[in-house]
Design an enzyme around this catalytic site. Structure first.
Site, PDB file in Angstrom:
ATOM      1  N   HIS A  18       0.845  -1.208   0.000  1.00 22.96           N
ATOM      2  CA  HIS A  18       0.000   0.000   0.000  1.00 22.96           C
ATOM      3  C   HIS A  18       0.877   1.255   0.000  1.00 22.96           C
ATOM      4  O   HIS A  18       0.613   2.208  -0.719  1.00 22.96           O
ATOM      5  CB  HIS A  18      -0.888   0.060   1.255  1.00 22.96           C
ATOM      6  CG  HIS A  18      -1.927  -1.016   1.350  1.00 22.96           C
ATOM      7  ND1 HIS A  18      -2.126  -1.761   2.495  1.00 22.96           N
ATOM      8  CD2 HIS A  18      -2.840  -1.468   0.459  1.00 22.96           C
ATOM      9  CE1 HIS A  18      -3.128  -2.607   2.303  1.00 22.96           C
ATOM     10  NE2 HIS A  18      -3.576  -2.457   1.075  1.00 22.96           N
ATOM     11  N   LYS A  42     -17.759  -5.739   7.817  1.00 20.35           N
ATOM     12  CA  LYS A  42     -16.514  -6.482   7.634  1.00 20.35           C
ATOM     13  C   LYS A  42     -15.815  -6.594   8.984  1.00 20.35           C
ATOM     14  O   LYS A  42     -15.647  -5.601   9.695  1.00 20.35           O
ATOM     15  CB  LYS A  42     -15.616  -5.731   6.639  1.00 20.35           C
ATOM     16  CG  LYS A  42     -14.900  -6.643   5.659  1.00 20.35           C
ATOM     17  CD  LYS A  42     -14.243  -5.807   4.583  1.00 20.35           C
ATOM     18  CE  LYS A  42     -13.312  -6.635   3.726  1.00 20.35           C
ATOM     19  NZ  LYS A  42     -12.720  -5.811   2.666  1.00 20.35           N
ATOM     20  N   ARG A  91      -1.781  -6.306  -8.516  1.00 17.99           N
ATOM     21  CA  ARG A  91      -0.630  -7.159  -8.208  1.00 17.99           C
ATOM     22  C   ARG A  91      -0.428  -8.207  -9.286  1.00 17.99           C
ATOM     23  O   ARG A  91       0.610  -8.307  -9.905  1.00 17.99           O
ATOM     24  CB  ARG A  91      -0.825  -7.861  -6.852  1.00 17.99           C
ATOM     25  CG  ARG A  91      -0.634  -6.957  -5.681  1.00 17.99           C
ATOM     26  CD  ARG A  91      -1.157  -7.559  -4.429  1.00 17.99           C
ATOM     27  NE  ARG A  91      -2.580  -7.859  -4.552  1.00 17.99           N
ATOM     28  CZ  ARG A  91      -3.387  -8.148  -3.557  1.00 17.99           C
ATOM     29  NH1 ARG A  91      -2.906  -8.232  -2.342  1.00 17.99           N
ATOM     30  NH2 ARG A  91      -4.660  -8.376  -3.751  1.00 17.99           N
ATOM     31  N   SER A 129      -2.967  -7.792   2.826  1.00 18.49           N
ATOM     32  CA  SER A 129      -3.256  -7.643   4.259  1.00 18.49           C
ATOM     33  C   SER A 129      -3.673  -8.986   4.853  1.00 18.49           C
ATOM     34  O   SER A 129      -3.347  -9.306   5.998  1.00 18.49           O
ATOM     35  CB  SER A 129      -4.381  -6.621   4.461  1.00 18.49           C
ATOM     36  OG  SER A 129      -3.988  -5.352   4.012  1.00 18.49           O
TER      37      SER A 129
HETATM   38  O1  PNS Z   1      -8.753  -2.864   0.179  1.00 21.51           O
HETATM   39  P1  PNS Z   1     -10.018  -3.433  -0.409  1.00 21.51           P
HETATM   40  O2  PNS Z   1     -10.847  -4.053   0.692  1.00 21.51           O
HETATM   41  O3  PNS Z   1      -9.750  -4.350  -1.557  1.00 21.51           O
HETATM   42  O4  PNS Z   1     -10.862  -2.169  -0.991  1.00 21.51           O
HETATM   43  C1  PNS Z   1     -12.125  -2.357  -1.590  1.00 21.51           C
HETATM   44  C2  PNS Z   1     -12.832  -1.014  -1.816  1.00 21.51           C
HETATM   45  C3  PNS Z   1     -12.830  -0.192  -0.533  1.00 21.51           C
HETATM   46  C4  PNS Z   1     -12.111  -0.224  -2.887  1.00 21.51           C
HETATM   47  C5  PNS Z   1     -14.276  -1.299  -2.304  1.00 21.51           C
HETATM   48  O5  PNS Z   1     -14.847  -2.272  -1.502  1.00 21.51           O
HETATM   49  C6  PNS Z   1     -15.183  -0.056  -2.246  1.00 21.51           C
HETATM   50  O6  PNS Z   1     -15.015   0.882  -2.978  1.00 21.51           O
HETATM   51  N1  PNS Z   1     -16.173  -0.105  -1.309  1.00 21.51           N
HETATM   52  C7  PNS Z   1     -17.121   0.979  -1.086  1.00 21.51           C
HETATM   53  C8  PNS Z   1     -18.497   0.619  -1.671  1.00 21.51           C
HETATM   54  C9  PNS Z   1     -18.470   0.777  -3.174  1.00 21.51           C
HETATM   55  O7  PNS Z   1     -18.476   1.878  -3.696  1.00 21.51           O
HETATM   56  N2  PNS Z   1     -18.362  -0.358  -3.869  1.00 21.51           N
HETATM   57  C10 PNS Z   1     -18.196  -0.410  -5.304  1.00 21.51           C
HETATM   58  C11 PNS Z   1     -19.339  -1.139  -5.897  1.00 21.51           C
HETATM   59  S1  PNS Z   1     -18.947  -1.830  -7.407  1.00 21.51           S
END
Ligand code: PNS
Length: 163
Positions: A18, A42, A91, A129
């Site tokens: 990150h 979560k 990645r 993570s």
């Molecule tokens: O680090 P992560 O958990 O892979 O991040 C995922 C993240 C936060 C980018 C994604 O879950 C997100 O944007 N969540 C907020 C809700 C949303 O807008 N979802 C997109 C719907 S397609």
């Protein structure tokens, strides 16, 4: 117009992968918001406040980085802070399917939003993570995976004592 981007994620915990993306993204946009997802559903290891404060500590030396949190849809948050760019790290090919779905959906509902993918430094291409948590929970050496200041804080969550 200032280019304001968001690097969204759970950051549970923040890893060197990150940090690599944050450092590189900060060089190509005017302002980088690191948006920590407040996802109560979560089960996170670190609370939202802990994740935000870890990120603030680690990015204190990068002047154009702002650490913030959001809940709800990312595109709604972006509209509130007037950001147009989403930064995500890729990645391996296994990330692609999930990432493309999110990027396409976000672009569909908010056509002004563009997702920019940075390829993760090869050094961190295996890092996540989830793997850090798994490794730490068994007392494995995580010192190459996360910023130095976080190592003990992660072990402490699992009651692992290292000296
Ligand atoms: O680090 P992560 O958990 O892979 O991040 C995922 C993240 C936060 C980018 C994604 O879950 C997100 O944007 N969540 C907020 C809700 C949303 O807008 N979802 C997109 C719907 S397609």
């Amino acid at each position: 117009m200032k280019k304001r981007a968001v690097y969204p994620g759970s950051f549970d915990p923040l890893t060197n992968g990150h940090m690599d993306i944050i450092q590189r993204a900060a060089k190509i946009v005017d302002e980088l918001y690191v948006g920590v997802l407040n996802n109560s559903a979560k089960n996170s290891l670190f609370s939202l406040d802990e994740r935000v404060s870890m990120l603030k500590e680690e990015t204190a030396g990068i002047p154009n980085v702002v650490v913030d949190s959001f809940d709800g849809l990312l595109v709604d948050y972006m509209r509130r802070i007037d950001a147009q760019i989403i930064i995500r790290g890729l990645r391996a090919i296994s990330d692609y399917e999930y990432e493309i779905q999110i990027a396409q959906t976000n672009h569909k509902v908010s056509p002004e939003v563009e997702t920019v993918f940075l390829t993760t430094n090869l050094q961190y291409s295996y890092l996540s993570s989830t793997i850090v948590k798994e490794f730490a929970s068994y007392g494995g050496d995580i010192s190459n995976f996360v910023p130095e200041r976080l190592v003990e804080r992660i072990y402490a969550k699992y009651g692992v004592k290292k000296s």
